[in-house]
Design an enzyme around this catalytic site. Structure first.
Site, PDB file in Angstrom:
ATOM      1  N   LYS A   8     -10.163  -5.673  -4.859  1.00  0.00           N
ATOM      2  CA  LYS A   8     -10.952  -4.068  -5.232  1.00  0.00           C
ATOM      3  C   LYS A   8     -10.596  -3.305  -5.632  1.00  0.00           C
ATOM      4  CE  LYS A   8     -12.525  -5.139  -0.650  1.00  0.00           C
ATOM      5  NZ  LYS A   8     -12.626  -4.653   0.547  1.00  0.00           N
ATOM      6  N   LYS A  16       0.667  -1.258   0.141  1.00  0.00           N
ATOM      7  CA  LYS A  16      -0.184   0.265   0.488  1.00  0.00           C
ATOM      8  C   LYS A  16       0.981   1.359  -0.278  1.00  0.00           C
ATOM      9  CE  LYS A  16      -4.266  -1.860   1.205  1.00  0.00           C
ATOM     10  NZ  LYS A  16      -6.557  -1.568   1.371  1.00  0.00           N
ATOM     11  N   LYS A  29      -3.913 -10.480  -6.322  1.00  0.00           N
ATOM     12  CA  LYS A  29      -4.884 -11.497  -6.065  1.00  0.00           C
ATOM     13  C   LYS A  29      -6.062 -10.915  -7.264  1.00  0.00           C
ATOM     14  CE  LYS A  29      -5.405  -9.144  -2.350  1.00  0.00           C
ATOM     15  NZ  LYS A  29      -5.563  -8.614  -0.662  1.00  0.00           N
TER      16      LYS A  29
HETATM   17  P1  TYM Z   1     -10.127  -7.361   3.179  1.00  0.00           P
HETATM   18  O1  TYM Z   1     -11.698  -5.688   3.517  1.00  0.00           O
HETATM   19  O2  TYM Z   1      -9.088  -6.304   2.013  1.00  0.00           O
HETATM   20  O3  TYM Z   1     -10.931  -8.406   2.033  1.00  0.00           O
HETATM   21  C1  TYM Z   1     -12.452  -8.735   3.255  1.00  0.00           C
HETATM   22  C2  TYM Z   1     -11.823 -10.054   3.456  1.00  0.00           C
HETATM   23  O4  TYM Z   1     -11.221 -11.014   2.201  1.00  0.00           O
HETATM   24  C3  TYM Z   1     -10.157 -11.654   1.698  1.00  0.00           C
HETATM   25  N1  TYM Z   1      -9.738 -11.542   0.341  1.00  0.00           N
HETATM   26  C4  TYM Z   1      -9.988 -13.087  -0.628  1.00  0.00           C
HETATM   27  N2  TYM Z   1      -9.822 -14.108  -0.562  1.00  0.00           N
HETATM   28  C5  TYM Z   1     -10.221 -14.658  -1.839  1.00  0.00           C
HETATM   29  N3  TYM Z   1      -9.028 -14.370  -2.414  1.00  0.00           N
HETATM   30  C6  TYM Z   1      -9.081 -12.864  -2.468  1.00  0.00           C
HETATM   31  N4  TYM Z   1      -8.995 -12.245  -3.941  1.00  0.00           N
HETATM   32  C7  TYM Z   1      -9.822 -11.929  -1.594  1.00  0.00           C
HETATM   33  N5  TYM Z   1      -9.364 -10.792  -1.373  1.00  0.00           N
HETATM   34  C8  TYM Z   1      -9.551 -10.427  -0.202  1.00  0.00           C
HETATM   35  C9  TYM Z   1      -9.767 -11.269   2.809  1.00  0.00           C
HETATM   36  O5  TYM Z   1      -8.461 -11.904   3.209  1.00  0.00           O
HETATM   37  C10 TYM Z   1     -10.784 -11.285   4.009  1.00  0.00           C
HETATM   38  O6  TYM Z   1     -10.661 -11.966   4.924  1.00  0.00           O
HETATM   39  N6  TYM Z   1      -7.181  -6.083   7.598  1.00  0.00           N
HETATM   40  C11 TYM Z   1      -8.330  -6.590   6.446  1.00  0.00           C
HETATM   41  C12 TYM Z   1     -10.130  -6.452   7.271  1.00  0.00           C
HETATM   42  C13 TYM Z   1     -10.294  -6.234   8.825  1.00  0.00           C
HETATM   43  C14 TYM Z   1      -9.818  -7.810   9.603  1.00  0.00           C
HETATM   44  C15 TYM Z   1     -10.219  -7.415  10.643  1.00  0.00           C
HETATM   45  C16 TYM Z   1     -10.379  -9.059   9.194  1.00  0.00           C
HETATM   46  C17 TYM Z   1      -9.588  -5.370   9.487  1.00  0.00           C
HETATM   47  N7  TYM Z   1      -9.659  -6.065  10.563  1.00  0.00           N
HETATM   48  C18 TYM Z   1     -10.124  -8.256  11.937  1.00  0.00           C
HETATM   49  C19 TYM Z   1     -10.707 -10.102  10.014  1.00  0.00           C
HETATM   50  C20 TYM Z   1     -10.487  -9.376  11.376  1.00  0.00           C
HETATM   51  C21 TYM Z   1      -9.174  -6.146   5.443  1.00  0.00           C
HETATM   52  O7  TYM Z   1      -8.399  -5.452   4.675  1.00  0.00           O
HETATM   53  O8  TYM Z   1      -9.596  -7.282   4.747  1.00  0.00           O
END
Ligand code: TYM
Length: 334
Positions: free
Chosen positions: A200, A115, A197
């Protein structure tokens, strides 16, 4: 444990449009395992501001995301679905934990490196301490299990390290959480570049399927998906594009890679891509329909948001008070 059940926490950022990766890697698993746990599913809007956001757009996306959690099948009467920014304990615990986290640990986080490369003009302190806030999210509810995609594993490991460090000083304050990674779909790759990957924030919209894409768009994106010249539907690392499509197909249909290989034996990639696209359309259509219905029901959503924020505040306060006492903050006078 809460009411005799283990605790589950997870969250998603209200940034960008949710992709099929978010759904298959996380949301779908949330729905399938939620009955076994006392659950907290947060729309982590505080995490989103590490990157500049348009205020009206952030508010709209946060609401959309929260509605999507419910549309995907999480009953808000049974699952505590709430906005992170409505529960003050996240920020309070985050500050405390940041005093138990090392700069070296944070600078090793690959998400921070990625990032900060992408937003070189805005490498703010929040981007750096982001994993501490994530640790606070999880530890605040004494979570046993955290369902995430593979890309969040490093943050989860750090959460465990912080919790163990804290416990080794103050006794058993925090439950040490475990990651829950689904058997299929834990890392869905871009349709345009299977080495990356699905994300978004991808600039190329053809690389990602968004949960709100209409059927024609979905089929078109799958038709254009990057594959190879092998002309053989085979699940192997040498054919990463095909492997990714098989993963998506299996996650959407419940079939195994061997089933998919047998089904498309001797058939061209055109037939296979169409079948993958159709399997995704049939998973997303009901979700989109429920989303449209729910969005009309403003009063229901608002009352649910209020009740669940209170519930989250109540449970998070228990941990926060315990932590504050352990580290020596003065007791409150009642
Ligand atoms: P975020 O918002 O980027 O993604 C949300 C969830 O989606 C999963 N994910 C994927 N899984 C499979 N293939 C992909 N291409 C893919 N892209 C995203 C992510 O692994 C995630 O589970 N930091 C976290 C948000 C967060 C969080 C937490 C998660 C904040 N606090 C506490 C768990 C527990 C994030 O940015 O996820």
């Amino acid at each position: 444990m809460l009411d005799g059940k283990k605790v589950l926490f997870s969250g998603m950022q209200a940034t960008g449009n949710l992709t099929l990766g978010n759904y298959l890697g996380a949301l779908k698993n949330w729905v399938s395992i939620s009955d076994e746990y006392e659950t907290f599913y947060s729309v982590v809007d505080m995490h989103s501001i590490t990157v500049r956001q348009d205020p009206a757009e952030l508010r709209r996306r946060a609401r959309t995301l929260l509605t999507l959690y419910i549309a995907a099948g999480l009953d808000p009467e049974k699952n505590c679905i709430y906005y992170q920014s409505h529960v003050s304990g996240h920020a309070e615990l985050s500050w405390i934990l940041s005093c138990y986290t090392y700069m070296g640990e944070l600078s090793r986080m690959t998400q921070f490196k990625d990032k900060s490369a992408k937003h070189a003009d805005n490498i703010n302190a929040g981007l750096f301490t982001y994993p501490v806030l994530m640790a606070a999210d999880i530890l605040l509810y004494q979570s046993d299990v955290v369902p995430v995609g593979i890309d969040q594993m490093q943050h989860l490991e750090l959460t465990r390290d912080i919790a163990q460090r804290f416990n080794s000083i103050y006794g058993d304050v925090f439950t040490i959480p475990e990651a829950y990674i689904g058997k299929v779909g834990a890392k869905i790759m871009s349709l345009q570049d299977p080495a990356k990957k699905m994300s978004k924030s991808d600039e190329n919209p053809n690389g990602s399927i968004y949960l709100m894409d209409d059927p024609d768009t979905i089929i078109r994106k799958f038709k254009r998906a990057v594959t190879d010249s092998e002309a053989h539907v085979h699940y192997c690392d040498e054919q990463p594009g095909i492997k990714n499509l098989i993963d998506i197909y299996c996650a959407c249909t419940g079939k195994t890679p061997a089933d998919a290989e047998a089904e498309f034996e001797g058939k061209g990639y055109g037939d296979f891509k169409l079948a993958v696209g159709e399997s995704v359309v049939s998973v997303l259509r009901p979700l989109q329909e429920r989303f449209a219905d729910l969005s009309k029901n403003k009063d229901y959503l608002d009352s649910m948001i209020k009740a669940n924020a209170e519930k989250a505040q109540y449970f998070s306060n228990k941990t926060l008070r315990k932590v504050q006492k352990k580290i020596g903050f003065p007791e409150r006078v009642r």
